[in-house]
Design a protein around this motif. Structure first.
Motif, PDB file in Angstrom:
ATOM      1  N   VAL A 220       1.147  -0.665   0.366  1.00 52.89           N
ATOM      2  CA  VAL A 220       0.183  -0.062   0.267  1.00 52.89           C
ATOM      3  C   VAL A 220       0.608   1.336  -0.475  1.00 52.89           C
ATOM      4  O   VAL A 220       2.058   1.848   0.757  1.00 52.89           O
ATOM      5  CB  VAL A 220      -1.038  -0.033   1.243  1.00 52.89           C
ATOM      6  N   HIS A 221       0.566   2.068  -0.864  1.00 46.55           N
ATOM      7  CA  HIS A 221       1.935   2.966  -1.305  1.00 46.55           C
ATOM      8  C   HIS A 221       1.608   3.974   0.015  1.00 46.55           C
ATOM      9  O   HIS A 221       0.264   4.987   0.287  1.00 46.55           O
ATOM     10  CB  HIS A 221       1.361   3.608  -3.042  1.00 46.55           C
ATOM     11  N   GLY A 222       2.798   4.410   0.872  1.00 46.99           N
ATOM     12  CA  GLY A 222       2.453   5.852   1.241  1.00 46.99           C
ATOM     13  C   GLY A 222       2.148   7.112   0.763  1.00 46.99           C
ATOM     14  O   GLY A 222       1.690   7.926   2.278  1.00 46.99           O
ATOM     15  N   ASP A 223       2.537   7.118   0.404  1.00 42.96           N
ATOM     16  CA  ASP A 223       1.696   8.767  -0.425  1.00 42.96           C
ATOM     17  C   ASP A 223       0.723   8.896  -0.844  1.00 42.96           C
ATOM     18  O   ASP A 223       0.242   9.725  -0.802  1.00 42.96           O
ATOM     19  CB  ASP A 223       2.962   9.244  -1.465  1.00 42.96           C
ATOM     20  N   THR A 224       0.037   7.237  -1.125  1.00 41.77           N
ATOM     21  CA  THR A 224      -1.724   7.450  -1.783  1.00 41.77           C
ATOM     22  C   THR A 224      -2.326   8.078  -0.567  1.00 41.77           C
ATOM     23  O   THR A 224      -2.546   7.898   0.907  1.00 41.77           O
ATOM     24  CB  THR A 224      -1.980   5.858  -1.764  1.00 41.77           C
ATOM     25  N   PRO A 225      -3.723   8.992  -0.873  1.00 43.19           N
ATOM     26  CA  PRO A 225      -4.001   9.757   0.038  1.00 43.19           C
ATOM     27  C   PRO A 225      -5.533   8.992   1.062  1.00 43.19           C
ATOM     28  O   PRO A 225      -5.591   7.797   0.443  1.00 43.19           O
ATOM     29  CB  PRO A 225      -5.237  10.871  -0.946  1.00 43.19           C
ATOM     30  N   GLY A 226      -5.221   8.769   1.911  1.00 39.39           N
ATOM     31  CA  GLY A 226      -5.540   7.763   3.174  1.00 39.39           C
ATOM     32  C   GLY A 226      -4.852   6.340   3.264  1.00 39.39           C
ATOM     33  O   GLY A 226      -5.841   5.330   4.095  1.00 39.39           O
ATOM     34  N   ALA A 227      -3.390   6.574   2.431  1.00 40.33           N
ATOM     35  CA  ALA A 227      -2.760   5.362   3.221  1.00 40.33           C
ATOM     36  C   ALA A 227      -2.977   4.887   4.275  1.00 40.33           C
ATOM     37  O   ALA A 227      -2.924   3.341   4.105  1.00 40.33           O
ATOM     38  CB  ALA A 227      -1.542   5.874   2.722  1.00 40.33           C
ATOM     39  N   VAL A 228      -2.761   5.447   5.460  1.00 37.77           N
ATOM     40  CA  VAL A 228      -2.952   5.100   6.855  1.00 37.77           C
ATOM     41  C   VAL A 228      -4.450   4.135   7.136  1.00 37.77           C
ATOM     42  O   VAL A 228      -4.451   3.588   7.524  1.00 37.77           O
ATOM     43  CB  VAL A 228      -2.903   5.847   7.987  1.00 37.77           C
ATOM     44  N   ASP A 229      -5.790   4.714   6.700  1.00 35.29           N
ATOM     45  CA  ASP A 229      -6.519   4.297   6.714  1.00 35.29           C
ATOM     46  C   ASP A 229      -7.076   3.075   5.476  1.00 35.29           C
ATOM     47  O   ASP A 229      -7.435   1.924   5.475  1.00 35.29           O
ATOM     48  CB  ASP A 229      -8.167   4.390   6.609  1.00 35.29           C
ATOM     49  N   LEU A 230      -6.439   3.126   4.524  1.00 37.91           N
ATOM     50  CA  LEU A 230      -6.186   1.892   3.723  1.00 37.91           C
ATOM     51  C   LEU A 230      -5.172   0.895   3.978  1.00 37.91           C
ATOM     52  O   LEU A 230      -6.082  -0.444   3.992  1.00 37.91           O
ATOM     53  CB  LEU A 230      -5.453   1.993   2.456  1.00 37.91           C
ATOM     54  N   ALA A 231      -4.285   0.917   4.559  1.00 40.12           N
ATOM     55  CA  ALA A 231      -3.713   0.151   4.843  1.00 40.12           C
ATOM     56  C   ALA A 231      -4.065  -0.743   6.093  1.00 40.12           C
ATOM     57  O   ALA A 231      -3.868  -1.761   6.513  1.00 40.12           O
ATOM     58  CB  ALA A 231      -1.751   0.286   5.626  1.00 40.12           C
ATOM     59  N   SER A 232      -4.555  -0.114   7.019  1.00 36.73           N
ATOM     60  CA  SER A 232      -5.338  -0.762   8.317  1.00 36.73           C
ATOM     61  C   SER A 232      -6.213  -1.526   7.729  1.00 36.73           C
ATOM     62  O   SER A 232      -6.781  -2.675   8.186  1.00 36.73           O
ATOM     63  CB  SER A 232      -6.035   0.265   8.970  1.00 36.73           C
ATOM     64  N   ARG A 233      -7.010  -0.832   6.977  1.00 32.17           N
ATOM     65  CA  ARG A 233      -8.805  -1.635   6.642  1.00 32.17           C
ATOM     66  C   ARG A 233      -7.786  -3.060   5.683  1.00 32.17           C
ATOM     67  O   ARG A 233      -8.297  -4.540   5.574  1.00 32.17           O
ATOM     68  CB  ARG A 233      -9.641  -1.152   5.300  1.00 32.17           C
ATOM     69  N   VAL A 234      -6.521  -2.960   4.436  1.00 29.97           N
ATOM     70  CA  VAL A 234      -5.991  -4.269   4.292  1.00 29.97           C
ATOM     71  C   VAL A 234      -5.867  -5.080   4.940  1.00 29.97           C
ATOM     72  O   VAL A 234      -5.840  -6.728   4.765  1.00 29.97           O
ATOM     73  CB  VAL A 234      -4.895  -4.073   2.823  1.00 29.97           C
ATOM     74  N   ARG A 235      -4.876  -4.638   6.105  1.00 29.59           N
ATOM     75  CA  ARG A 235      -4.391  -5.526   7.220  1.00 29.59           C
ATOM     76  C   ARG A 235      -5.723  -5.796   8.177  1.00 29.59           C
ATOM     77  O   ARG A 235      -5.689  -7.742   7.564  1.00 29.59           O
ATOM     78  CB  ARG A 235      -3.526  -4.754   7.695  1.00 29.59           C
ATOM     79  N   ASN A 236      -6.307  -5.975   7.963  1.00 31.69           N
ATOM     80  CA  ASN A 236      -8.291  -6.493   8.465  1.00 31.69           C
ATOM     81  C   ASN A 236      -8.341  -7.057   7.895  1.00 31.69           C
ATOM     82  O   ASN A 236      -9.148  -9.003   7.904  1.00 31.69           O
ATOM     83  CB  ASN A 236      -9.234  -5.339   8.983  1.00 31.69           C
ATOM     84  N   GLY A 237      -8.607  -7.156   6.424  1.00 28.82           N
ATOM     85  CA  GLY A 237      -9.200  -7.945   5.459  1.00 28.82           C
ATOM     86  C   GLY A 237      -8.458  -9.104   5.405  1.00 28.82           C
ATOM     87  O   GLY A 237      -8.498 -10.357   5.485  1.00 28.82           O
TER      88      GLY A 237
END
Length: 249
Positions: A220-237
């Motif tokens: 998950v790219h760290g410079d993508t807008p909303g990266a923290v939320d995306l990474a958290s959701r991906v990990r949970n998924g």
């Protein structure tokens, strides 16, 4: 399944992304080594924080192109590119050692990543640098790419990587960022794509083709807008799909 992100990509007083938050989510950190982004103090800080959180550290090596963030292709002599990569690995290793850790793998960044996926000269430069530095280091790269093949032929471990937030073409390469759909922002779609790559080892191209993606790490790219939320959701998924989320190293 490993979950990685590009970190330490600010420069001086200009931060980029929430490195601290992402280090609490990902299992591997691709740390910029000062050529496309990053600086000594940032590298020092990220390496220390990663070691404290037991996050694997990878050298995110790129072109010497701060102004273009390493996303513009540069033609190099093979030996010159090899030495630039070797320099970056060594710089990051210094900060890893100070923090009590080590460089655990190497991942090209941006245009170097995409070029080495199809260009034998630049792929061979990446491989030559890793072999010269430490032939036990894995190379994180696109599965089935030229880089993966040359790395394997040289005795290196090529680790397949999938991108949760990027569009793929039918040939398995990433869509250029200039095209619509190249970067995905819908969290549900990003999570679905990541889990499908991890479980079924495929990703869907815009034309509906299913592209094989034998991956051991999801980015998950760290410079993508909303990266923290995306990474958290991906990990949970990934966890909800009964996958153990842990460093591939």
């Amino acid at each position: 399944m490993d979950l990685n992100a590009d970190l330490g990509e600010g420069f001086g007083r200009w931060p980029l992304g929430d490195d601290e938050a992402l280090l609490g989510i990902v299992t591997s950190a691709n740390v910029a080594c000062g050529f496309h982004a990053g600086d000594p103090s940032t590298m020092h800080r990220i390496c220390g924080a990663a070691v404290d959180r037991s996050v694997a550290i990878g050298a995110q090596v790129g072109y010497r192109d701060l102004a273009g963030f390493g996303r513009r292709r540069i033609d190099y002599e093979v030996d010159e590119l090899r030495d630039d990569i070797l320099y970056q690995i060594g710089a990051l290793e210094a900060f890893c050692r100070v923090a009590g850790g080590r460089v655990a793998y190497v991942k090209p960044h941006g245009a170097l990543y995409n070029t080495a996926a199809v260009d034998e000269g630049q792929a061979s430069a990446v491989v030559a640098a890793v072999v010269a530095y430490d032939s036990t280091l894995p190379v994180l790269c696109q599965p089935g790419s030229v880089l993966a093949g040359i790395a394997a032929s040289a005795g290196l471990k090529a680790v397949g990587e999938g991108f949760a937030d990027r569009g793929y073409r039918a040939d398995g390469t990433l869509m250029p960022r200039s095209l619509p759909g190249a970067v995905l922002h819908d969290p549900d779609k990003v999570v679905t794509r990541a889990v499908r790559m991890a479980v079924d080892q495929v990703v869907e191209a815009p034309d509906g083709a299913l592209v094989p993606t034998p991956v051991a790490s999801i980015c998950v790219h760290g410079d993508t807008p909303g990266a923290v939320d995306l990474a958290s959701r991906v990990r949970n998924g990934l966890a909800a799909a009964d996958l153990v989320v842990a460093p591939f190293t």
